[in-house]
Design an enzyme around this catalytic site. Structure first.
Site, short mmCIF file in Angstrom:
data_model
loop_
_atom_site.label_atom_id
_atom_site.label_comp_id
_atom_site.label_asym_id
_atom_site.label_seq_id
_atom_site.Cartn_x
_atom_site.Cartn_y
_atom_site.Cartn_z
N GLU A 265 0.86 -1.19 0.00
CA GLU A 265 0.00 0.00 0.00
C GLU A 265 0.90 1.24 0.00
OE1 GLU A 265 -2.66 0.16 3.37
OE2 GLU A 265 -3.41 -1.88 3.06
N LYS A 318 -15.29 3.15 6.35
CA LYS A 318 -14.07 2.72 7.04
C LYS A 318 -14.03 3.31 8.44
CE LYS A 318 -9.98 1.75 5.50
NZ LYS A 318 -8.60 1.98 5.06
N GLU A 326 -9.21 8.68 6.70
CA GLU A 326 -9.31 7.27 6.32
C GLU A 326 -10.32 6.98 5.21
OE1 GLU A 326 -6.42 5.38 7.41
OE2 GLU A 326 -7.99 3.89 7.10
#
Ligand SMILES: *[C@@H]1O[C@H](CO)[C@@H](O)[C@H](O)[C@H]1NC(C)=O
Ligand SMILES: *[C@@H]1O[C@H](CO)[C@@H](O)[C@H](O)[C@H]1NC(C)=O
Ligand SMILES: *[C@@H]1O[C@H](CO)[C@@H](O)[C@H](O)[C@H]1NC(C)=O
Ligand SMILES: *[C@@H]1O[C@H](CO)[C@@H](O)[C@H](O)[C@H]1NC(C)=O
Ligand SMILES: *[C@@H]1O[C@H](CO)[C@@H](O)[C@H](O)[C@H]1NC(C)=O
Length: 480
Positions: A265, A318, A326
């Site tokens: 990521e 999320k 986020e």
């Protein structure tokens, strides 16, 4: 007589081929699905193909998603969530997982299984310290037993705090695995090496900046700094390289300096914090994509780096424990529209990625504060209703430094009421708020602050149908 239609088909084919030229060649994306209104997987897969995205990393093994990926050739990293790691400590259970979620999908190009997600994150209080390595071993052994272990590798996406440099010598070349888990990390690395599997790490320059007020902003990006870190003559001008090379040194310290590393990521959010905005995201990605396409690598690892961007689409459900940003990591908005132009080919030319097609929206209606309720606004009642709306929807754009932080009190209420109304699919009774709210057909968006219309869940033909038709036409064209 046939010529014009032939030319037209030829033109279509040229367009199609252009479409398929990897805009973001070789670069993967993380496809998370924690949204109140998910785009249909078929629509997402079409979007991946339209942009030439050939690799995805998932966070579970959802049947609908896997089926949509079937037959596309897109490389897939499928995943086992942390809460299933303990179950995978039983080899029989691991074999069942592999049978159901890997070998079952023989039309899906599965290349990796992610065992857990950042299981050693400090916030997890060591909950997964005991179960991660046995789960990794069982899954790889189950893949091997199923006869697919030579082409499908198990790996563990880890957070970058599993390694560090000593505070008195904070340079990449002094990197080692974190002392409390160094034996565990060594065993993991040995197991990965035995199976020719990659080490996977998530690297977040944004979080470095978010966590530390004194962090030099330019060091989070790739366009140079006034005072680089000098590591025995090697100059580090950005935290991505410094972080990556700290890992290279940590691997070297345990005898595996050449182990392949995947960046599981990396990305930049666009809302919910003062440093999370379109300009910074664009600056970050343009720097990153330029060096990736140039296969520049890092000082200790020149060459190609395998990278999965985080993430594909915004996810309004999320957890915001880590921060309001986020829910805003997508390179695409919640509805599959590209957010900003990027230099996807690394050639210095910014353009928008191709957005999702055939997206169905709810009607053009918004829920806003009712001006007629203005005469006797009761501050407590307003506050309670805004809180209620925001508890069940996403108000992260209202926070300090975010895109809607400049609204006045009534604008705040309108924003919150609308987010709730959209989450509730615009059912009329979700726009009341004790008489404080009303439905409007005038778009209340102001400046950068976007009052959204949610997407409708709908049936879609997905990519296969249109591709089939175009492929058929192209085939016919070339055969003539
Ligand atoms: C899989 O994804 C679909 C939508 O893409 C969702 O409706 C479904 O609930 C998911 N299944 C599971 C088991 O999470
Ligand atoms: C397959 O994966 C899904 C989604 O991650 C999970 O819920 C399910 O338990 C797995 N199936 C088996 C047999 O382990
Ligand atoms: C971790 O521990 C802290 C303090 O003991 C606690 O507040 C928190 O809920 C725990 N988190 C998890 C994920 O167990
Ligand atoms: C304001 O609203 C609160 C909660 O709804 C209520 O308890 C209070 O009596 C109201 N105050 C006035 C002045 O109407
Ligand atoms: C609007 O809401 C935000 C977030 O809840 C808050 O910080 C801000 O003070 C509010 N603004 C006004 C004018 O009430």
């Amino acid at each position: 007589m046939e010529t014009p239609s032939l030319i037209f088909v030829g033109f279509l084919c040229v367009l199609w081929v252009l479409d398929c030229v990897g805009v973001v060649e070789g670069i993967g994306v993380n496809w998370g699905t924690m949204a109140t209104h998910e785009l249909p997987p078929g629509v997402v897969v079409q979007m991946l193909q339209d942009n030439g995205i050939q690799k995805v990393k998932l966070f579970d093994a959802n049947d609908t998603t896997m089926s949509a990926l079937s037959g596309t050739g897109i490389e897939v990293m499928v995943a086992i969530p942390n809460d299933q790691l303990a179950a995978m400590n039983d080899f029989g259970r691991a074999k069942k997982w592999v049978t159901r979620n890997v070998t079952h999908y023989n039309g899906v190009n599965i290349k990796y299984v992610a065992v857990g997600n950042e299981p050693f994150l400090a916030a997890y209080n060591n909950s997964f310290i005991q179960t991660t390595l046995p789960a990794l071993e069982n899954i790889q052994n189950a893949l091997n037993a199923a006869g697919v272990g030579d082409k499908i590798k198990a790996t563990v996406p880890l957070n970058a705090d599993v390694y560090n440099s000593p505070t008195d010598n904070p340079v990449p070349s002094a990197g080692t695995f974190r002392s409390d888990i160094s034996d565990l990390m060594t065993q993991i690395v040995q197991f990965l090496n035995k199976n020719n599997a990659p080490f996977t790490v998530n690297i977040y320059p944004f979080l470095s900046l978010y966590a530390n007020e004194d962090f030099p902003v330019d060091f989070a990006f790739f366009d140079g700094v006034s005072a680089p870190i000098n590591d025995n003559g090697v100059m580090y001008t950005n935290v991505f390289d410094a972080n990556f090379d700290t890992l290279v040194s940590s691997l070297k310290a345990v005898g595996y300096g050449n182990m392949p590393i995947f960046v599981g990521e990396v990305g930049w959010p666009t809302d919910g914090d003062k440093n999370a905005n379109l300009q910074y995201a664009q600056r970050f990605y343009n720097g990153l994509l330029k060096r990736l396409t140039a296969k520049q690598g890092t000082p200790l690892r020149p060459g190609n780096i395998e990278v999965y961007l985080f993430g594909l689409i915004d996810e309004d459900a999320k957890s915001i424990d880590p921060g309001n940003f986020e829910r805003h990591w997508g390179i695409f908005r919640y509805d599959g529209k590209p957010k900003y132009p990027i230099d996807a080919t690394g050639q210095g030319q910014n353009s928008y990625l191709i957005g999702a097609k055939n997206v169905d929206y709810l009607p053009q209606k918004w829920c806003v504060f009712n001006p007629a309720a203005n005469d006797n606004v009761n501050v407590t009642k307003m506050g309670d209703n805004i809180n209620y709306a925001c508890t069940f929807s996403d108000c992260t754009s209202l926070g300090y430094g975010a895109s809607c932080s400049n609204l006045d009190a009534q604008g705040n209420a309108s924003y919150a009421f609308n987010m709730y109304f959209q989450v509730q699919n615009q059912v009329p009774m979700s726009c009341d708020f004790e008489g404080l709210a009303t439905v409007t057909t005038q778009n209340p968006s102001q400046g950068n602050c976007n009052f959204i219309i949610q997407i409708a869940s709908s049936f879609s033909l997905g990519p296969s149908f249109s591709i089939l038709v175009i492929s058929f036409l192209c085939l016919a064209f070339y055969l003539m």
